[in-house]
Design a protein around this motif. Sequence first.
Motif, PDB file in Angstrom:
ATOM      1  N   TRP A  97      21.573  -0.240  -4.078  1.00  0.00           N
ATOM      2  CA  TRP A  97      20.652   0.710  -4.181  1.00  0.00           C
ATOM      3  C   TRP A  97      20.186   0.548  -2.697  1.00  0.00           C
ATOM      4  CZ3 TRP A  97      21.325  -4.310  -7.542  1.00  0.00           C
ATOM      5  CH2 TRP A  97      20.795  -4.783  -6.594  1.00  0.00           C
ATOM      6  N   GLU A  98      18.855   1.969  -3.031  1.00  0.00           N
ATOM      7  CA  GLU A  98      18.096   1.377  -1.759  1.00  0.00           C
ATOM      8  C   GLU A  98      17.124   2.750  -1.839  1.00  0.00           C
ATOM      9  OE1 GLU A  98      21.534   3.073   1.456  1.00  0.00           O
ATOM     10  OE2 GLU A  98      20.415   5.510   1.311  1.00  0.00           O
ATOM     11  N   THR A  99      16.201   2.353  -1.124  1.00  0.00           N
ATOM     12  CA  THR A  99      14.430   2.458  -1.239  1.00  0.00           C
ATOM     13  C   THR A  99      14.244   3.499  -0.426  1.00  0.00           C
ATOM     14  OG1 THR A  99      13.911   0.519  -2.471  1.00  0.00           O
ATOM     15  CG2 THR A  99      12.755   2.145  -1.998  1.00  0.00           C
ATOM     16  N   GLU A 100      13.256   4.274   0.247  1.00  0.00           N
ATOM     17  CA  GLU A 100      13.099   4.756   1.224  1.00  0.00           C
ATOM     18  C   GLU A 100      11.963   6.013   1.032  1.00  0.00           C
ATOM     19  OE1 GLU A 100      14.699   8.999   0.584  1.00  0.00           O
ATOM     20  OE2 GLU A 100      16.576   8.303   0.180  1.00  0.00           O
ATOM     21  N   ILE A 101      10.854   5.922   1.876  1.00  0.00           N
ATOM     22  CA  ILE A 101       9.068   5.933   1.391  1.00  0.00           C
ATOM     23  C   ILE A 101       9.891   7.616   1.670  1.00  0.00           C
ATOM     24  CG2 ILE A 101       8.353   4.035   1.866  1.00  0.00           C
ATOM     25  CD1 ILE A 101       8.280   4.567   4.546  1.00  0.00           C
ATOM     26  N   VAL A 102       8.502   8.943   1.201  1.00  0.00           N
ATOM     27  CA  VAL A 102       8.464   9.928   1.327  1.00  0.00           C
ATOM     28  C   VAL A 102       8.139  10.236   2.823  1.00  0.00           C
ATOM     29  CG1 VAL A 102       7.648  12.164   0.408  1.00  0.00           C
ATOM     30  CG2 VAL A 102       8.668  10.188  -0.924  1.00  0.00           C
ATOM     31  N   GLU A 103       7.056   9.638   3.548  1.00  0.00           N
ATOM     32  CA  GLU A 103       6.518   9.583   4.277  1.00  0.00           C
ATOM     33  C   GLU A 103       6.084   8.711   4.954  1.00  0.00           C
ATOM     34  OE1 GLU A 103       5.379  12.686   7.070  1.00  0.00           O
ATOM     35  OE2 GLU A 103       5.621  13.644   4.474  1.00  0.00           O
ATOM     36  N   PRO A 104       5.834   8.023   6.486  1.00  0.00           N
ATOM     37  CA  PRO A 104       6.850   8.924   7.081  1.00  0.00           C
ATOM     38  C   PRO A 104       8.291   9.016   6.634  1.00  0.00           C
ATOM     39  CG  PRO A 104       6.457   7.753   8.405  1.00  0.00           C
ATOM     40  CD  PRO A 104       6.140   7.233   6.677  1.00  0.00           C
ATOM     41  N   ALA A 105       9.195  10.047   7.212  1.00  0.00           N
ATOM     42  CA  ALA A 105      10.676  10.153   6.846  1.00  0.00           C
ATOM     43  C   ALA A 105      11.144   9.219   7.256  1.00  0.00           C
ATOM     44  CB  ALA A 105      11.255  11.826   6.642  1.00  0.00           C
ATOM     45  N   GLY A 153       0.317  -0.769   0.184  1.00  0.00           N
ATOM     46  CA  GLY A 153      -0.074   0.510  -0.402  1.00  0.00           C
ATOM     47  C   GLY A 153       0.608   1.268   0.128  1.00  0.00           C
ATOM     48  N   PHE A 154       2.262   1.051  -0.400  1.00  0.00           N
ATOM     49  CA  PHE A 154       2.927   2.348  -0.171  1.00  0.00           C
ATOM     50  C   PHE A 154       2.842   3.217  -1.959  1.00  0.00           C
ATOM     51  CE2 PHE A 154       5.085   0.102   2.805  1.00  0.00           C
ATOM     52  CZ  PHE A 154       4.806   0.841   3.887  1.00  0.00           C
ATOM     53  N   LYS A 155       3.165   4.328  -1.685  1.00  0.00           N
ATOM     54  CA  LYS A 155       2.280   5.203  -2.714  1.00  0.00           C
ATOM     55  C   LYS A 155       3.971   5.844  -3.794  1.00  0.00           C
ATOM     56  CE  LYS A 155      -1.774   4.467  -3.871  1.00  0.00           C
ATOM     57  NZ  LYS A 155      -2.009   3.615  -2.700  1.00  0.00           N
ATOM     58  N   ASN A 156       4.040   6.598  -2.584  1.00  0.00           N
ATOM     59  CA  ASN A 156       5.090   7.821  -3.060  1.00  0.00           C
ATOM     60  C   ASN A 156       6.962   6.582  -1.809  1.00  0.00           C
ATOM     61  OD1 ASN A 156       3.629   9.407  -3.526  1.00  0.00           O
ATOM     62  ND2 ASN A 156       3.080  10.079  -1.554  1.00  0.00           N
ATOM     63  N   PHE A 157       7.213   5.639  -3.032  1.00  0.00           N
ATOM     64  CA  PHE A 157       8.983   5.535  -3.175  1.00  0.00           C
ATOM     65  C   PHE A 157       9.496   5.797  -3.618  1.00  0.00           C
ATOM     66  CE2 PHE A 157       6.263   1.817  -4.634  1.00  0.00           C
ATOM     67  CZ  PHE A 157       7.170   1.265  -5.330  1.00  0.00           C
ATOM     68  N   LEU A 158      11.048   6.186  -3.205  1.00  0.00           N
ATOM     69  CA  LEU A 158      11.640   5.768  -4.588  1.00  0.00           C
ATOM     70  C   LEU A 158      12.876   4.725  -4.676  1.00  0.00           C
ATOM     71  CD1 LEU A 158      12.765   7.701  -6.841  1.00  0.00           C
ATOM     72  CD2 LEU A 158      14.079   9.126  -4.595  1.00  0.00           C
ATOM     73  N   ILE A 159      13.114   4.182  -4.903  1.00  0.00           N
ATOM     74  CA  ILE A 159      14.379   3.494  -5.368  1.00  0.00           C
ATOM     75  C   ILE A 159      15.508   4.507  -5.670  1.00  0.00           C
ATOM     76  CG2 ILE A 159      15.213   1.215  -6.343  1.00  0.00           C
ATOM     77  CD1 ILE A 159      12.358   0.016  -6.144  1.00  0.00           C
ATOM     78  N   ARG A 160      16.457   4.518  -5.455  1.00  0.00           N
ATOM     79  CA  ARG A 160      18.174   4.673  -6.266  1.00  0.00           C
ATOM     80  C   ARG A 160      18.622   3.720  -6.202  1.00  0.00           C
ATOM     81  NH1 ARG A 160      18.895   7.643  -0.932  1.00  0.00           N
ATOM     82  NH2 ARG A 160      20.948   8.538  -2.018  1.00  0.00           N
ATOM     83  N   ILE A 161      19.090   3.808  -7.563  1.00  0.00           N
ATOM     84  CA  ILE A 161      20.649   3.109  -7.787  1.00  0.00           C
ATOM     85  C   ILE A 161      21.507   4.315  -8.262  1.00  0.00           C
ATOM     86  CG2 ILE A 161      18.822   1.620  -8.825  1.00  0.00           C
ATOM     87  CD1 ILE A 161      19.447   1.924 -11.077  1.00  0.00           C
ATOM     88  N   ASN A 162      22.754   3.427  -7.991  1.00  0.00           N
ATOM     89  CA  ASN A 162      24.098   3.339  -8.236  1.00  0.00           C
ATOM     90  C   ASN A 162      25.040   2.228  -9.040  1.00  0.00           C
ATOM     91  OD1 ASN A 162      25.628   5.265  -8.779  1.00  0.00           O
ATOM     92  ND2 ASN A 162      26.265   6.069  -6.891  1.00  0.00           N
ATOM     93  N   ASN A 163      26.279   2.563  -8.778  1.00  0.00           N
ATOM     94  CA  ASN A 163      27.322   1.668  -9.902  1.00  0.00           C
ATOM     95  C   ASN A 163      28.589   2.276  -8.502  1.00  0.00           C
ATOM     96  OD1 ASN A 163      28.561  -0.104 -10.243  1.00  0.00           O
ATOM     97  ND2 ASN A 163      28.726  -0.425 -12.115  1.00  0.00           N
ATOM     98  N   ARG A 164      28.647   1.659  -8.178  1.00  0.00           N
ATOM     99  CA  ARG A 164      30.157   1.661  -7.021  1.00  0.00           C
ATOM    100  C   ARG A 164      31.780   1.462  -7.693  1.00  0.00           C
ATOM    101  NH1 ARG A 164      31.117  -0.684  -0.691  1.00  0.00           N
ATOM    102  NH2 ARG A 164      29.431   0.876   0.183  1.00  0.00           N
ATOM    103  N   ILE A 165      31.395   0.533  -8.996  1.00  0.00           N
ATOM    104  CA  ILE A 165      32.241   0.328  -9.647  1.00  0.00           C
ATOM    105  C   ILE A 165      32.419   2.038 -10.907  1.00  0.00           C
ATOM    106  CG2 ILE A 165      33.632  -0.187 -12.459  1.00  0.00           C
ATOM    107  CD1 ILE A 165      31.950  -2.772 -11.343  1.00  0.00           C
TER     108      ILE A 165
END
Length: 431
Positions: A280-288, A152-164
């Motif tokens: 990668w890491e995922t955070e939800i906007v609310e609650p912070a 039921g989460f709506k506002n989430f953001l998966i951020r991705i990157n490459n360490r290399i």
Amino acid sequence: MKIVPRTVKGMRDFLPDEMRNRNYLISKFREIFEKFGFEPLETPVMEYSDILTGKYGTDGEKLMYNFKDRAGRDVGLKYDLTVPLARIIAQYTQIIKPFKRYQIQPVYRYDNPQKGRYREFYQCDIDIIGTSSIMADAECLSVCSSILTELGFKNFLIRINNRIFLNTLLSDIGFTDSEKIIVLRLLDKKKKVSSEKLDAEALEKGLNSEYFNNLITLLSESEADPVSFLERLRESGTTDGIKALLDLYSFAISLGVQEQNIKIDLSLARGLDYYTSLVWETEIVEPAIGSIVGGGRYDTLVERFSKEKIPCVGISFGFERICFAMKELSLFPKRKEYSGIFITIFNKDTLHESIYIAYELRKSGIPCELYLDKKKLKQQFKYASRKKFKWVIIIGPDEVASGKAVIRDLENSSEEKVDQSSLIDFFINYK
RNA sequence: GUGGGCGUAGCUCAAUGGUAGAGCACUGGACUGUGGCUCCAGCUGUUGAGGGUUCGAGCCCCUUCGUCCACCCCA
């Protein structure tokens, strides 16, 4: 002198109301993991210390629970689920690869407890062992997105990157290997701290401020449109890790991750030392509450236990934080205020009639609770009322004589008499 | 590992340095075949622990433990 009842520092009891929520969460995780073809696994609470140490960095090891057992063996409580998994892979070579497993178990960290942080907490991991395919990485992200959406989460953001990529970038700027570690730590903070504070800390740690400024400038340039930023870089010669990152992004989108829920973030670093490339890491906007899901590729972890080089990728869900966030957002299913069936015991002559009814209902798959003590009907009602049963069944002498049963509806304060033989139908129809 | 707030009945909290209290909860009764409402009665304490100051400490000081929060780090 009575022993004072208490729990060990940083550890919690879960009373039934909370357990119901936790079980719900676990069942959702399982359902989705299995839908993607992941298999269950459990490992012991304890491992030998040499298995556990060496992969979390010095900060991590300070938080390790380790001690000697009675025979003097050095042992420790598991710190996460990834290292025990690496041990499993090296130990059971017959496991068919790629091996996709899920694991939901408590892990232990000798940390100072505070909001949302405990010494015993559940982690919920999936990993794919034995393939370098970036489709595996993308699958992890797809699971992540499916679960959060399903919960039921709506506002989430998966951020991705490459360490290399990040590593190459830092080298190109001019940082040495030891400085890179400091820079990575600082980057993790970038989101939380003001840029002045960040600069001050960089200076304090002895970083070349020109290099650091170059880095920050470069990263902020990338922010608006990371994809075309990367493509420009690729044309100008820096190529390490860029293709993998772009592939991951497009695979994830194809696997159903919504564009507004995923973003390439070149400043993402991640604390754990064992990640080797994609992270990668995922955070939800609310609650912070910060990151609730994290993971990445760790291609060298199994090497510690085996001659074989085995590529691995995985994602770890912060069970406790997800639980907390769901409570805040009221995402747990609400229970009906009144529910269930309660059977009273009128007296010892009617006792067996009541017991028999409980047996019959349960045999038909209808859950019910039978009163266990010899108390007045009034007390039994009080109990039923406090526990919010919907129905109370009474079999007194009159009912025994007539073959009937009284069903009282506690919610609506109404009651009716039915034949004992039609009780099961009554409740089946009610459902 | 570092820093701060708070520890009083099962729970939530009162008590100017001067006799430790209230509400809720619990047990029983009014009400011997029916919960929620009401009324009555009852039960509940080494004031987290140890030391110090004082004629006198729940209150002030020190130590320690616990708890919550923040930092570090992380989930």
